[in-house]
Motif scaffolding. Sequence first.
Motif, PDB file in Angstrom:
ATOM      1  N   LYS A 116      -4.252   8.439 -18.058  1.00  0.00           N
ATOM      2  CA  LYS A 116      -3.521   7.412 -18.801  1.00  0.00           C
ATOM      3  C   LYS A 116      -3.334   6.175 -17.920  1.00  0.00           C
ATOM      4  CE  LYS A 116      -1.008  10.752 -21.677  1.00  0.00           C
ATOM      5  NZ  LYS A 116       0.318  11.250 -22.110  1.00  0.00           N
ATOM      6  N   THR A 117      -4.442   5.483 -17.682  1.00  0.00           N
ATOM      7  CA  THR A 117      -4.388   4.361 -16.744  1.00  0.00           C
ATOM      8  C   THR A 117      -3.630   3.161 -17.299  1.00  0.00           C
ATOM      9  OG1 THR A 117      -6.579   3.638 -17.501  1.00  0.00           O
ATOM     10  CG2 THR A 117      -6.493   5.027 -15.531  1.00  0.00           C
ATOM     11  N   ASP A 118      -3.680   2.949 -18.610  1.00  0.00           N
ATOM     12  CA  ASP A 118      -2.922   1.834 -19.186  1.00  0.00           C
ATOM     13  C   ASP A 118      -1.429   2.019 -18.955  1.00  0.00           C
ATOM     14  OD1 ASP A 118      -5.174   0.534 -20.096  1.00  0.00           O
ATOM     15  OD2 ASP A 118      -5.071   1.385 -22.116  1.00  0.00           O
ATOM     16  N   GLU A 119      -0.954   3.250 -19.174  1.00  0.00           N
ATOM     17  CA  GLU A 119       0.459   3.533 -18.967  1.00  0.00           C
ATOM     18  C   GLU A 119       0.833   3.391 -17.493  1.00  0.00           C
ATOM     19  OE1 GLU A 119      -1.646   5.216 -20.755  1.00  0.00           O
ATOM     20  OE2 GLU A 119      -0.747   5.929 -22.642  1.00  0.00           O
ATOM     21  N   ALA A 120      -0.060   3.872 -16.606  1.00  0.00           N
ATOM     22  CA  ALA A 120       0.199   3.750 -15.168  1.00  0.00           C
ATOM     23  C   ALA A 120       0.285   2.286 -14.760  1.00  0.00           C
ATOM     24  CB  ALA A 120      -0.906   4.459 -14.384  1.00  0.00           C
ATOM     25  N   ARG A 121      -0.614   1.494 -15.305  1.00  0.00           N
ATOM     26  CA  ARG A 121      -0.619   0.075 -14.954  1.00  0.00           C
ATOM     27  C   ARG A 121       0.666  -0.611 -15.420  1.00  0.00           C
ATOM     28  NH1 ARG A 121      -5.853  -3.883 -15.529  1.00  0.00           N
ATOM     29  NH2 ARG A 121      -4.822  -5.855 -15.073  1.00  0.00           N
ATOM     30  N   THR A 122       1.158  -0.241 -16.596  1.00  0.00           N
ATOM     31  CA  THR A 122       2.415  -0.812 -17.088  1.00  0.00           C
ATOM     32  C   THR A 122       3.561  -0.501 -16.128  1.00  0.00           C
ATOM     33  OG1 THR A 122       1.707  -0.639 -19.392  1.00  0.00           O
ATOM     34  CG2 THR A 122       4.075  -0.780 -18.989  1.00  0.00           C
ATOM     35  N   VAL A 123       3.601   0.739 -15.638  1.00  0.00           N
ATOM     36  CA  VAL A 123       4.655   1.130 -14.691  1.00  0.00           C
ATOM     37  C   VAL A 123       4.528   0.349 -13.391  1.00  0.00           C
ATOM     38  CG1 VAL A 123       5.628   3.030 -13.346  1.00  0.00           C
ATOM     39  CG2 VAL A 123       4.888   3.434 -15.691  1.00  0.00           C
ATOM     40  N   TYR A 124       3.313   0.256 -12.861  1.00  0.00           N
ATOM     41  CA  TYR A 124       3.125  -0.475 -11.603  1.00  0.00           C
ATOM     42  C   TYR A 124       3.432  -1.969 -11.767  1.00  0.00           C
ATOM     43  CZ  TYR A 124       1.077   3.502  -9.134  1.00  0.00           C
ATOM     44  OH  TYR A 124       0.879   4.714  -8.513  1.00  0.00           O
ATOM     45  N   ASN A 125       3.087  -2.529 -12.918  1.00  0.00           N
ATOM     46  CA  ASN A 125       3.441  -3.935 -13.164  1.00  0.00           C
ATOM     47  C   ASN A 125       4.953  -4.129 -13.113  1.00  0.00           C
ATOM     48  OD1 ASN A 125       0.895  -5.141 -13.443  1.00  0.00           O
ATOM     49  ND2 ASN A 125       0.725  -4.552 -15.583  1.00  0.00           N
ATOM     50  N   ARG A 126       5.682  -3.198 -13.709  1.00  0.00           N
ATOM     51  CA  ARG A 126       7.147  -3.286 -13.679  1.00  0.00           C
ATOM     52  C   ARG A 126       7.657  -3.124 -12.252  1.00  0.00           C
ATOM     53  NH1 ARG A 126      11.560  -5.723 -14.615  1.00  0.00           N
ATOM     54  NH2 ARG A 126      13.423  -4.396 -14.739  1.00  0.00           N
ATOM     55  N   LEU A 127       7.069  -2.220 -11.514  1.00  0.00           N
ATOM     56  CA  LEU A 127       7.479  -2.014 -10.126  1.00  0.00           C
ATOM     57  C   LEU A 127       7.255  -3.263  -9.273  1.00  0.00           C
ATOM     58  CD1 LEU A 127       6.264   1.647  -9.510  1.00  0.00           C
ATOM     59  CD2 LEU A 127       8.605   0.821  -9.207  1.00  0.00           C
ATOM     60  N   THR A 128       6.154  -3.978  -9.526  1.00  0.00           N
ATOM     61  CA  THR A 128       5.913  -5.209  -8.756  1.00  0.00           C
ATOM     62  C   THR A 128       6.938  -6.282  -9.102  1.00  0.00           C
ATOM     63  OG1 THR A 128       4.318  -6.062 -10.379  1.00  0.00           O
ATOM     64  CG2 THR A 128       3.432  -4.759  -8.550  1.00  0.00           C
ATOM     65  N   GLU A 129       7.489  -6.226 -10.306  1.00  0.00           N
ATOM     66  CA  GLU A 129       8.580  -7.144 -10.662  1.00  0.00           C
ATOM     67  C   GLU A 129       9.867  -6.773  -9.929  1.00  0.00           C
ATOM     68  OE1 GLU A 129       8.923  -6.883 -14.867  1.00  0.00           O
ATOM     69  OE2 GLU A 129       7.004  -7.862 -15.275  1.00  0.00           O
ATOM     70  N   LEU A 130      10.104  -5.463  -9.810  1.00  0.00           N
ATOM     71  CA  LEU A 130      11.316  -4.992  -9.141  1.00  0.00           C
ATOM     72  C   LEU A 130      11.227  -5.157  -7.628  1.00  0.00           C
ATOM     73  CD1 LEU A 130      11.850  -1.682 -11.171  1.00  0.00           C
ATOM     74  CD2 LEU A 130      13.182  -3.798 -11.374  1.00  0.00           C
ATOM     75  N   GLU A 131      10.016  -4.946  -7.082  1.00  0.00           N
ATOM     76  CA  GLU A 131       9.832  -5.028  -5.624  1.00  0.00           C
ATOM     77  C   GLU A 131       8.568  -5.833  -5.310  1.00  0.00           C
ATOM     78  OE1 GLU A 131      10.263  -1.444  -3.381  1.00  0.00           O
ATOM     79  OE2 GLU A 131      11.620  -0.538  -4.837  1.00  0.00           O
ATOM     80  N   PRO A 132       8.627  -7.148  -5.483  1.00  0.00           N
ATOM     81  CA  PRO A 132       7.422  -7.987  -5.327  1.00  0.00           C
ATOM     82  C   PRO A 132       6.853  -8.026  -3.914  1.00  0.00           C
ATOM     83  CG  PRO A 132       9.396  -9.327  -5.596  1.00  0.00           C
ATOM     84  CD  PRO A 132       9.799  -7.927  -5.881  1.00  0.00           C
ATOM     85  N   GLU A 133       7.613  -7.606  -2.917  1.00  0.00           N
ATOM     86  CA  GLU A 133       7.136  -7.636  -1.536  1.00  0.00           C
ATOM     87  C   GLU A 133       6.652  -6.268  -1.055  1.00  0.00           C
ATOM     88  OE1 GLU A 133       7.145 -10.637   0.393  1.00  0.00           O
ATOM     89  OE2 GLU A 133       7.467 -11.358  -1.651  1.00  0.00           O
ATOM     90  N   ASN A 134       6.581  -5.303  -1.959  1.00  0.00           N
ATOM     91  CA  ASN A 134       6.198  -3.946  -1.584  1.00  0.00           C
ATOM     92  C   ASN A 134       4.674  -3.813  -1.651  1.00  0.00           C
ATOM     93  OD1 ASN A 134       5.639  -1.103  -1.614  1.00  0.00           O
ATOM     94  ND2 ASN A 134       7.740  -0.703  -2.266  1.00  0.00           N
ATOM     95  N   THR A 135       4.016  -3.826  -0.488  1.00  0.00           N
ATOM     96  CA  THR A 135       2.545  -3.784  -0.454  1.00  0.00           C
ATOM     97  C   THR A 135       2.004  -2.445  -0.949  1.00  0.00           C
ATOM     98  OG1 THR A 135       2.614  -3.132   1.882  1.00  0.00           O
ATOM     99  CG2 THR A 135       2.331  -5.469   1.401  1.00  0.00           C
ATOM    100  N   LYS A 136       2.743  -1.376  -0.722  1.00  0.00           N
ATOM    101  CA  LYS A 136       2.297  -0.058  -1.182  1.00  0.00           C
ATOM    102  C   LYS A 136       2.144  -0.054  -2.707  1.00  0.00           C
ATOM    103  CE  LYS A 136       3.711   4.843  -1.144  1.00  0.00           C
ATOM    104  NZ  LYS A 136       4.151   5.011  -2.530  1.00  0.00           N
ATOM    105  N   ILE A 137       3.103  -0.627  -3.392  1.00  0.00           N
ATOM    106  CA  ILE A 137       3.040  -0.693  -4.850  1.00  0.00           C
ATOM    107  C   ILE A 137       1.907  -1.607  -5.295  1.00  0.00           C
ATOM    108  CG2 ILE A 137       4.260  -1.506  -6.910  1.00  0.00           C
ATOM    109  CD1 ILE A 137       6.866  -0.513  -5.536  1.00  0.00           C
ATOM    110  N   LEU A 138       1.746  -2.736  -4.623  1.00  0.00           N
ATOM    111  CA  LEU A 138       0.666  -3.653  -4.972  1.00  0.00           C
ATOM    112  C   LEU A 138      -0.700  -2.973  -4.836  1.00  0.00           C
ATOM    113  CD1 LEU A 138       1.941  -6.934  -3.281  1.00  0.00           C
ATOM    114  CD2 LEU A 138       1.546  -6.625  -5.729  1.00  0.00           C
ATOM    115  N   LEU A 139      -0.878  -2.213  -3.771  1.00  0.00           N
ATOM    116  CA  LEU A 139      -2.168  -1.555  -3.562  1.00  0.00           C
ATOM    117  C   LEU A 139      -2.375  -0.406  -4.540  1.00  0.00           C
ATOM    118  CD1 LEU A 139      -2.446  -1.653   0.334  1.00  0.00           C
ATOM    119  CD2 LEU A 139      -3.392  -3.227  -1.352  1.00  0.00           C
TER     120      LEU A 139
END
Length: 317
Positions: free
Chosen positions: A75-98
């Motif tokens: 379910k990559t679309d759902e995963a991407r939605t979660v990671y997009n939200r995480l980048t909003e919550l923690e925009p400086e977190n490189t682990k989440i960005l990668l």
Amino acid sequence: MGLLSSLFGGNKKDESNEQEKQEKKNFEILKYDGIRARNIHQLPYAIKCFEEATALKEDTETMELLAASYIQTGKTDEARTVYNRLTELEPENTKILLSLAGVCFIQEDYSTMKEVCNKAIAIDDKNKAAFYLAAKAAMGIKDYIQAIVMLTKAIAIDEDFKDAYQLRAEVLWSMRQAKEAIDDLDVILSKESDDEDALVLKGEICAATGKQEEGISYLDKVLSVNPFNEKAYIIKGTVLLENKEFDKAIAVYDEALELSPENAKLYQERGRVKLLKGDKDGSVEDLKKAIELNPESENLINGNYNNFSQENKVGIY
């Protein structure tokens, strides 16, 4: 009035505190139930727990677990939605960005992947993984020079970054820079003499540049360590086919199929050799078997069969 206020106000405050405590308790139960379920590979239940937990609280760890579980279930679309939200919550977190870049890679969205990697590099220009993924994004959009630049930067950060050497060798070979590619492979082999990926690629390059016996020796070394390496068999078979050593090529695929009798690709390649040898009936039988084992590849195989029938196209790459 003060007494009434304190009584009623206190009740409301107590109710609010109790609700918060209950929500926190529910969140913890759901999160750790999800972790236990994921650990025993009960992914649908784990996802349900994580979804309900994150609805109560946007906790980074739980959201990452949810996204990872989505990826495991395709379910990559759902995963991407979660990671997009995480980048909003923690925009400086490189682990989440990668992690987001990794999902983009799965989805073949290389342009967005490149943007995400560049954000990670801007935050941490010593992160070798960010440069490595940026190189994969560049390869996806066929910007091979940029891929080499990114991989060279990754290697400058970590001179023992094996994956970066391997990928740079693959990019260089795609540009037909044989010597430079082999130089990178030799770095890997100087430290791990039986590294399969490096040996297979070196065997392929040697065979394609006039050193066929040497190339086959590298492929044989791989197969002596791992007789299930499909790519090594296919490259070896192709080298023999290009030399018109049809029987030897067929023998290679016979050996491979004894070990992997359900491998559609091997039947397909043996069918190619048989057709070029002139055994059309044997070729058709192998191609039918390939389709039977992998019906989804039927169009590809039929297309290849049409090419085979011209009897002038040998290469597989």
